[in-house]
Design an enzyme around this catalytic site. Sequence first.
Site, PDB file in Angstrom:
ATOM      1  N   ASP A  93       5.943  -1.995   0.546  1.00  0.00           N
ATOM      2  CA  ASP A  93       4.221  -2.040   0.514  1.00  0.00           C
ATOM      3  C   ASP A  93       3.738  -0.544   0.453  1.00  0.00           C
ATOM      4  O   ASP A  93       4.174   0.115   1.190  1.00  0.00           O
ATOM      5  CB  ASP A  93       3.421  -3.085   1.455  1.00  0.00           C
ATOM      6  CG  ASP A  93       2.269  -3.387   1.258  1.00  0.00           C
ATOM      7  OD1 ASP A  93       1.533  -2.502   0.535  1.00  0.00           O
ATOM      8  OD2 ASP A  93       1.528  -3.923   1.909  1.00  0.00           O
TER       9      ASP A  93
ATOM     10  N   HIS B   4       0.245   0.230  -0.047  1.00  0.00           N
ATOM     11  CA  HIS B   4      -1.163   0.207   0.274  1.00  0.00           C
ATOM     12  C   HIS B   4      -1.376   0.973   1.542  1.00  0.00           C
ATOM     13  O   HIS B   4      -1.289   0.584   2.675  1.00  0.00           O
ATOM     14  CB  HIS B   4      -1.628  -1.309   0.667  1.00  0.00           C
ATOM     15  CG  HIS B   4      -1.471  -1.874  -0.645  1.00  0.00           C
ATOM     16  ND1 HIS B   4      -0.677  -2.678  -0.893  1.00  0.00           N
ATOM     17  CD2 HIS B   4      -2.616  -2.360  -1.649  1.00  0.00           C
ATOM     18  CE1 HIS B   4      -0.741  -3.495  -2.028  1.00  0.00           C
ATOM     19  NE2 HIS B   4      -1.916  -3.321  -2.323  1.00  0.00           N
TER      20      HIS B   4
END
Length: 146
Positions: free
Chosen positions: A13, A15
């Site tokens: 990930d 983000h």
Amino acid sequence: MPRTLILGVVGSDAHVVGITILEHALSAAGFDVVNLGVQTSQAEFVDAAREHDADAVLVSSLYGHAAQDCAGFHERLAGADLDPVTYVGGNLAVGQDDPEATRERFEAMGFDRVFDAETEPHEAVDALRADLDVRVTEREPIRVEG
């Protein structure tokens, strides 16, 4: 003495916005925050927790694959003889997942608290204060003589 927290985004990930906001809120609340950034492996979380003698480890995931990325996480911590408070939060499952089932799944994996993507930073701050028995002291109000 400030409590030390390890913060990062697990797995593949990338983000970063959520943990950046959370880092600022936690730092402003008086915690010593070590932000590992994005695409953090379980081993990096464990190594940082050991190196910094962390009181808590906060794992973020927004791309929906947290269950896969966090599988075996607490076994790794235990294998390193570590037992910090652990939180996981974000968009933890892909699709229309039942929030209660998601919470139960991650609690069964060993996480002390599970937060969804709608959680406000102050909720995590309040939970950490409670879980780490951090007492908040209020300052005397500033009085202006005139």
